[in-house]
Design a protein around this motif. Structure first.
Motif, PDB file in Angstrom:
ATOM      1  N   LEU A 185      13.639  73.761  72.196  1.00 39.32           N
ATOM      2  CA  LEU A 185      15.019  73.385  72.471  1.00 39.32           C
ATOM      3  C   LEU A 185      15.067  72.113  73.298  1.00 39.32           C
ATOM      4  O   LEU A 185      14.276  71.940  74.236  1.00 39.32           O
ATOM      5  N   GLN A 186      15.981  71.241  72.965  1.00 37.98           N
ATOM      6  CA  GLN A 186      16.279  70.108  73.829  1.00 37.98           C
ATOM      7  C   GLN A 186      17.453  70.498  74.729  1.00 37.98           C
ATOM      8  O   GLN A 186      18.436  71.091  74.261  1.00 37.98           O
ATOM      9  N   TYR A 187      17.325  70.191  76.023  1.00 38.10           N
ATOM     10  CA  TYR A 187      18.451  70.443  76.922  1.00 38.10           C
ATOM     11  C   TYR A 187      18.965  69.140  77.483  1.00 38.10           C
ATOM     12  O   TYR A 187      18.229  68.158  77.646  1.00 38.10           O
TER      13      TYR A 187
ATOM     14  N   ALA B 109      14.272  67.329  85.238  1.00 39.41           N
ATOM     15  CA  ALA B 109      14.888  66.142  84.659  1.00 39.41           C
ATOM     16  C   ALA B 109      16.295  66.452  84.157  1.00 39.41           C
ATOM     17  O   ALA B 109      16.656  67.608  83.914  1.00 39.41           O
ATOM     18  N   VAL B 110      17.090  65.401  83.966  1.00 38.55           N
ATOM     19  CA  VAL B 110      18.438  65.557  83.419  1.00 38.55           C
ATOM     20  C   VAL B 110      18.372  66.051  81.979  1.00 38.55           C
ATOM     21  O   VAL B 110      19.228  66.817  81.533  1.00 38.55           O
ATOM     22  N   GLN B 111      17.344  65.641  81.252  1.00 41.64           N
ATOM     23  CA  GLN B 111      17.160  66.117  79.888  1.00 41.64           C
ATOM     24  C   GLN B 111      15.678  66.350  79.629  1.00 41.64           C
ATOM     25  O   GLN B 111      14.819  65.773  80.293  1.00 41.64           O
ATOM     26  N   GLY B 112      15.399  67.230  78.681  1.00 41.46           N
ATOM     27  CA  GLY B 112      14.006  67.542  78.389  1.00 41.46           C
ATOM     28  C   GLY B 112      13.922  68.604  77.305  1.00 41.46           C
ATOM     29  O   GLY B 112      14.881  68.825  76.548  1.00 41.46           O
ATOM     30  N   HIS B 113      12.764  69.268  77.226  1.00 38.59           N
ATOM     31  CA  HIS B 113      12.525  70.267  76.188  1.00 38.59           C
ATOM     32  C   HIS B 113      11.997  71.566  76.787  1.00 38.59           C
ATOM     33  O   HIS B 113      11.206  71.543  77.736  1.00 38.59           O
ATOM     34  N   LEU B 114      12.438  72.674  76.230  1.00 38.10           N
ATOM     35  CA  LEU B 114      11.881  73.994  76.500  1.00 38.10           C
ATOM     36  C   LEU B 114      11.172  74.439  75.232  1.00 38.10           C
ATOM     37  O   LEU B 114      11.759  74.390  74.146  1.00 38.10           O
ATOM     38  N   GLU B 115       9.943  74.907  75.367  1.00 39.54           N
ATOM     39  CA  GLU B 115       9.132  75.201  74.185  1.00 39.54           C
ATOM     40  C   GLU B 115       8.334  76.474  74.415  1.00 39.54           C
ATOM     41  O   GLU B 115       7.773  76.672  75.490  1.00 39.54           O
ATOM     42  N   SER B 116       8.292  77.342  73.407  1.00 37.42           N
ATOM     43  CA  SER B 116       7.514  78.574  73.545  1.00 37.42           C
ATOM     44  C   SER B 116       6.025  78.270  73.563  1.00 37.42           C
ATOM     45  O   SER B 116       5.569  77.258  73.012  1.00 37.42           O
ATOM     46  N   PHE B 117       5.258  79.144  74.192  1.00 34.94           N
ATOM     47  CA  PHE B 117       3.810  78.977  74.223  1.00 34.94           C
ATOM     48  C   PHE B 117       3.244  79.081  72.804  1.00 34.94           C
ATOM     49  O   PHE B 117       3.691  79.886  71.989  1.00 34.94           O
TER      50      PHE B 117
ATOM     51  N   ALA C  26      23.732  75.074  65.858  1.00 36.22           N
ATOM     52  CA  ALA C  26      24.870  74.553  66.610  1.00 36.22           C
ATOM     53  C   ALA C  26      24.507  74.512  68.092  1.00 36.22           C
ATOM     54  O   ALA C  26      23.781  75.381  68.591  1.00 36.22           O
ATOM     55  N   PRO C  27      24.993  73.514  68.820  1.00 37.69           N
ATOM     56  CA  PRO C  27      24.686  73.433  70.247  1.00 37.69           C
ATOM     57  C   PRO C  27      25.219  74.651  70.998  1.00 37.69           C
ATOM     58  O   PRO C  27      26.240  75.225  70.635  1.00 37.69           O
ATOM     59  N   VAL C  28      24.498  75.026  72.056  1.00 37.83           N
ATOM     60  CA  VAL C  28      24.913  76.112  72.934  1.00 37.83           C
ATOM     61  C   VAL C  28      25.032  75.543  74.340  1.00 37.83           C
ATOM     62  O   VAL C  28      24.071  74.978  74.866  1.00 37.83           O
ATOM     63  N   THR C  29      26.212  75.681  74.943  1.00 40.51           N
ATOM     64  CA  THR C  29      26.469  75.117  76.269  1.00 40.51           C
ATOM     65  C   THR C  29      26.646  76.233  77.288  1.00 40.51           C
ATOM     66  O   THR C  29      27.378  77.193  77.045  1.00 40.51           O
ATOM     67  N   ASP C  30      25.982  76.078  78.419  1.00 43.39           N
ATOM     68  CA  ASP C  30      26.101  77.016  79.538  1.00 43.39           C
ATOM     69  C   ASP C  30      26.833  76.297  80.664  1.00 43.39           C
ATOM     70  O   ASP C  30      26.313  75.334  81.235  1.00 43.39           O
TER      71      ASP C  30
ATOM     72  N   THR D 126      23.647  71.703  77.951  1.00 41.29           N
ATOM     73  CA  THR D 126      23.753  71.978  76.518  1.00 41.29           C
ATOM     74  C   THR D 126      22.357  72.020  75.901  1.00 41.29           C
ATOM     75  O   THR D 126      21.530  71.140  76.158  1.00 41.29           O
ATOM     76  N   TYR D 127      22.124  73.046  75.073  1.00 45.08           N
ATOM     77  CA  TYR D 127      20.854  73.228  74.387  1.00 45.08           C
ATOM     78  C   TYR D 127      21.056  73.018  72.888  1.00 45.08           C
ATOM     79  O   TYR D 127      22.049  73.490  72.314  1.00 45.08           O
ATOM     80  N   THR D 128      20.125  72.323  72.251  1.00 48.86           N
ATOM     81  CA  THR D 128      20.151  72.145  70.804  1.00 48.86           C
ATOM     82  C   THR D 128      18.764  72.426  70.246  1.00 48.86           C
ATOM     83  O   THR D 128      17.749  72.237  70.929  1.00 48.86           O
ATOM     84  N   ASN D 129      18.722  72.872  69.007  1.00 48.42           N
ATOM     85  CA  ASN D 129      17.456  73.154  68.345  1.00 48.42           C
ATOM     86  C   ASN D 129      16.726  71.844  68.062  1.00 48.42           C
ATOM     87  O   ASN D 129      17.286  70.932  67.452  1.00 48.42           O
ATOM     88  N   ALA D 130      15.485  71.741  68.483  1.00 46.54           N
ATOM     89  CA  ALA D 130      14.706  70.514  68.292  1.00 46.54           C
ATOM     90  C   ALA D 130      13.455  70.765  67.460  1.00 46.54           C
ATOM     91  O   ALA D 130      12.527  69.962  67.481  1.00 46.54           O
ATOM     92  N   GLY D 131      13.429  71.884  66.730  1.00 46.54           N
ATOM     93  CA  GLY D 131      12.249  72.194  65.936  1.00 46.54           C
ATOM     94  C   GLY D 131      12.557  73.271  64.923  1.00 46.54           C
ATOM     95  O   GLY D 131      13.704  73.439  64.488  1.00 46.54           O
ATOM     96  N   ALA D 132      11.508  73.978  64.538  1.00 46.35           N
ATOM     97  CA  ALA D 132      11.662  75.086  63.584  1.00 46.35           C
ATOM     98  C   ALA D 132      11.740  76.388  64.368  1.00 46.35           C
ATOM     99  O   ALA D 132      10.729  76.957  64.760  1.00 46.35           O
ATOM    100  N   MET D 133      12.957  76.864  64.619  1.00 44.96           N
ATOM    101  CA  MET D 133      13.130  78.077  65.409  1.00 44.96           C
ATOM    102  C   MET D 133      12.879  79.313  64.556  1.00 44.96           C
ATOM    103  O   MET D 133      13.293  79.390  63.399  1.00 44.96           O
TER     104      MET D 133
END
Length: 345
Positions: free
Chosen positions: A335-337, A202-210, A308-312, A246-253
């Motif tokens: 993370l939300q991307y 998808a154009v946007q979504g979430h990456l999440e640890s197990f 802070a956002p991180v952009t690749d 671009t990745y942003t924190n979407a939880g408690a990292m």
């Protein structure tokens, strides 16, 4: 399509209708996604009719299997005994998946439900979900805890099969799992690049640890945490009209690192960057190691107490790596991307 027949006396038979429809996904009566088929075709693939579709002309067909099963269905569901209710028995439960054809190179597992006992100190000791029989260079980590909504890819292009999915548990606590098993050829839309344990299109979504999410029934003293000994790639399909992500924190990292004396390398509630701060446990984004209690690589905001956002914006495949050691673990990451159009970069 309408068909009209003639009997031996030359009289016309009653008109009947043969309905053709697409074999699309459908919702079954037990909550599992099925395929809209004729009832006869459903029986041929070893499925169960669990509802209707195509305005009542089709059957919602679900291939469902549990312990001590063996299947070669292109799409099916591995579920706990008694599903959709949880199972509260100790279990040694294995399903064997034969490749549907020689063209199959991957198997995708979608965890619609995955609720097991959590790890102890980062290790899956009481409950284990284990994959065996895949390519030798495609190790799937042993999983436990809460992984509902997650998915993994199993590379099987260099093996004949079967691939075994096993649930091992040693206590009589509730377990609930419904895992969609989809066999893929390289030409399928869902096929992932080789070596990606997870793949997002998808154009946007979430990456999440197990095991990031809380358990539905709270276990005293057990908090969500990532697992030990992880080393895997999460890949994102680069859309043709995008030039960065671009990745942003979407939880408690919380990705932790400790020195040889057992002291935290990074001060609490701060971000860590690169090898000095993140020697053992880290996310790798745009060739930069990131860790700590905040998500920030210091290139945008140099206050490491803030997210802070991180952009690749690099060329090539979009890959995020996660690695953990065998000793310490923290809550993990969500993370939300967002893929960015070329005109905005």
């Amino acid at each position: 399509m309408y068909i009209r027949g003639v009997n031996s006396q030359g009289r016309f038979l009653d008109i009947f209708e043969v309905v053709e429809f697409d074999h699309v996904a459908c919702s079954s009566s037990n909550g599992l996604e099925g395929t809209c088929l004729h009832e006869f075709d459903c029986q041929k693939v070893g499925g169960m009719v669990l509802g209707s579709c195509a305005d009542g002309f089709g059957s919602c067909c679900v291939v469902q299997f549990s312990c001590d099963s063996r299947t070669s269905a292109p799409v099916g569901w591995f579920t706990n005994p008694g599903f959709p209710s949880p199972s509260s028995n100790r279990m040694s439960c294995t399903a064997s998946i034969d490749k549907a054809s020689r063209d199959i190179t991957q198997i995708r597992l979608d965890f619609q439900s995955f609720e097991m006992l959590p790890p102890t100190g980062g290790n899956c000791e009481q409950d284990q979900f284990i994959v065996t029989g895949q390519n030798a260079n495609n190790v799937i980590p042993i999983l436990c805890g809460i992984n509902t909504g997650q998915h993994v890819y199993i590379d099987v292009g260099h093996v004949e099969g079967p691939v075994n999915l096993s649930i091992q548990s040693i206590t009589a606590d509730n377990r609930l799992f419904s895992i969609k098993v989809t066999q893929l050829t390289p030409a399928d839309d869902l096929a992932a690049p080789v070596g990606c344990i997870q793949y997002f299109t998808a154009v946007q979504g979430h990456l999440e640890s197990f095991n990031y999410r809380d358990r539905s029934d709270t276990i005293v003293g057990k908090k969500p945490s990532y697992l030990n000994n992880l080393n895997y790639a999460m890949c994102v399909e680069r859309r043709p009209d995008t030039c960065s992500i671009t990745y942003t924190n979407a939880g408690a990292m919380q990705i932790v690192n400790f020195d040889n004396e057992g002291l935290p390398v990074i001060p609490p509630r701060q971000a860590g960057v690169e090898v000095f701060n993140c020697p053992t446990d880290w996310l790798l984004i745009a060739a930069v190691r990131l860790c700590g209690d905040r998500f920030n690589d210091g290139t945008v905001i140099q206050d490491f107490t803030l997210d802070a956002p991180v952009t690749d914006d690099s060329n090539g495949p979009v890959v995020v790596w996660f690695r953990s050691d065998s000793v310490y673990n923290g809550r993990g990451f969500k993370l939300q991307y967002q893929q960015n159009s070329c005109s905005s970069t």
